[in-house]
Design a protein around this motif. Structure first.
Motif, PDB file in Angstrom:
ATOM      1  N   ASP A   1      13.669  25.692   9.963  1.00 23.12           N
ATOM      2  CA  ASP A   1      14.647  26.501  10.690  1.00 23.12           C
ATOM      3  C   ASP A   1      13.878  27.662  11.309  1.00 23.12           C
ATOM      4  N   VAL A   2      13.683  27.599  12.616  1.00 22.71           N
ATOM      5  CA  VAL A   2      12.818  28.555  13.313  1.00 22.71           C
ATOM      6  C   VAL A   2      13.553  29.199  14.482  1.00 22.71           C
ATOM      7  N   ALA A   3      12.931  30.221  15.049  1.00 24.62           N
ATOM      8  CA  ALA A   3      13.563  30.980  16.126  1.00 24.62           C
ATOM      9  C   ALA A   3      13.720  30.173  17.406  1.00 24.62           C
ATOM     10  N   ASP A   4      12.713  29.331  17.706  1.00 18.38           N
ATOM     11  CA  ASP A   4      12.775  28.607  18.972  1.00 18.38           C
ATOM     12  C   ASP A   4      11.817  27.406  18.951  1.00 18.38           C
ATOM     13  N   GLN A   5      11.860  26.628  20.026  1.00 17.73           N
ATOM     14  CA  GLN A   5      11.034  25.423  20.106  1.00 17.73           C
ATOM     15  C   GLN A   5       9.539  25.756  20.087  1.00 17.73           C
ATOM     16  N   ALA A   6       9.168  26.864  20.694  1.00 21.05           N
ATOM     17  CA  ALA A   6       7.750  27.240  20.709  1.00 21.05           C
ATOM     18  C   ALA A   6       7.229  27.415  19.283  1.00 21.05           C
ATOM     19  N   ARG A   7       8.014  28.060  18.426  1.00 28.04           N
ATOM     20  CA  ARG A   7       7.604  28.239  17.024  1.00 28.04           C
ATOM     21  C   ARG A   7       7.564  26.892  16.310  1.00 28.04           C
ATOM     22  N   ALA A   8       8.528  26.029  16.583  1.00 22.23           N
ATOM     23  CA  ALA A   8       8.537  24.697  15.966  1.00 22.23           C
ATOM     24  C   ALA A   8       7.285  23.923  16.350  1.00 22.23           C
ATOM     25  N   GLU A   9       6.893  24.012  17.606  1.00 21.04           N
ATOM     26  CA  GLU A   9       5.696  23.304  18.064  1.00 21.04           C
ATOM     27  C   GLU A   9       4.428  23.909  17.466  1.00 21.04           C
ATOM     28  N   GLU A  10       4.400  25.222  17.327  1.00 16.37           N
ATOM     29  CA  GLU A  10       3.251  25.896  16.713  1.00 16.37           C
ATOM     30  C   GLU A  10       3.053  25.405  15.276  1.00 16.37           C
ATOM     31  N   ILE A  11       4.140  25.294  14.528  1.00 17.56           N
ATOM     32  CA  ILE A  11       4.074  24.826  13.144  1.00 17.56           C
ATOM     33  C   ILE A  11       3.676  23.358  13.103  1.00 17.56           C
ATOM     34  N   THR A  12       4.319  22.540  13.921  1.00 21.91           N
ATOM     35  CA  THR A  12       4.089  21.099  13.896  1.00 21.91           C
ATOM     36  C   THR A  12       2.641  20.752  14.209  1.00 21.91           C
ATOM     37  N   ALA A  13       2.012  21.491  15.082  1.00 24.10           N
ATOM     38  CA  ALA A  13       0.614  21.236  15.428  1.00 24.10           C
ATOM     39  C   ALA A  13      -0.292  21.330  14.199  1.00 24.10           C
ATOM     40  N   LYS A  14       0.127  22.064  13.189  1.00 21.80           N
ATOM     41  CA  LYS A  14      -0.670  22.240  11.974  1.00 21.80           C
ATOM     42  C   LYS A  14      -0.423  21.144  10.941  1.00 21.80           C
TER      43      LYS A  14
ATOM     44  N   ILE B   1      10.325  17.678  11.167  1.00 23.67           N
ATOM     45  CA  ILE B   1       8.952  17.250  11.407  1.00 23.67           C
ATOM     46  C   ILE B   1       8.796  15.946  10.637  1.00 23.67           C
ATOM     47  N   LEU B   2       8.566  14.854  11.375  1.00 19.41           N
ATOM     48  CA  LEU B   2       8.424  13.529  10.766  1.00 19.41           C
ATOM     49  C   LEU B   2       6.945  13.172  10.709  1.00 19.41           C
ATOM     50  N   ILE B   3       6.469  12.831   9.536  1.00 19.22           N
ATOM     51  CA  ILE B   3       5.067  12.490   9.335  1.00 19.22           C
ATOM     52  C   ILE B   3       4.949  10.967   9.326  1.00 19.22           C
ATOM     53  N   HIS B   4       4.291  10.415  10.341  1.00 18.98           N
ATOM     54  CA  HIS B   4       4.058   8.982  10.422  1.00 18.98           C
ATOM     55  C   HIS B   4       2.626   8.706   9.967  1.00 18.98           C
ATOM     56  N   SER B   5       2.457   7.668   9.178  1.00 15.06           N
ATOM     57  CA  SER B   5       1.125   7.397   8.642  1.00 15.06           C
ATOM     58  C   SER B   5       1.036   5.941   8.230  1.00 15.06           C
TER      59      SER B   5
END
Length: 130
Positions: free
Chosen positions: A96-109, A5-9
């Protein structure tokens, strides 16, 4: 599966947490900012406890970077930042997550007003997606 997850600012002046320096977030009430910070800390705690958070780092002011390039057969070192854009990489989290859906769920936060967050799969040596 590992993701970054890359944070651009572009806080002015540069500082961390970036939310304290971003105009869009400074216009929010102290209560809103406190709630956003609490929610973010809760996500990090949950990820640490579940083992999904591998590592994360805030990065220093892009003006402190040094660029290493190859020119005319020799290494050339110059002052950064590399990007001429207004946004710069402020930090990253390796998850390190189970799948892309979980990665996207986290990244949205991970994103707030005035910030852009990029999710990118990590790759094993040799170029295969994990």
């Amino acid at each position: 599966m590992k993701y970054v997850i890359l944070i651009h600012s572009n806080p002015q002046p540069w500082g961390h947490p970036t939310s304290d320096f971003i105009a869009e977030q400074q216009t929010q009430s102290p209560e809103q900012r406190e709630q956003m910070n609490a929610e973010f800390e809760a996500v990090l705690t949950q990820m640490q406890e579940s083992g999904e958070l591998v590592h994360g780092e805030a990065l220093a002011d892009p003006n402190t970077s040094r660029l290493f390039r190859w020119k005319a057969g020799e290494a050339v070192v110059t002052d950064g930042p590399y990007s001429e854009f207004k946004e710069h990489l402020a930090g990253f989290f390796l998850i390190d997550v189970a799948d892309q859906a979980r990665a996207e769920e986290i990244t949205a936060k991970f994103s707030g007003p005035g910030e852009t967050v990029e999710l990118r799969p990590a790759m094993w040596p040799g170029g295969d997606d994990q």
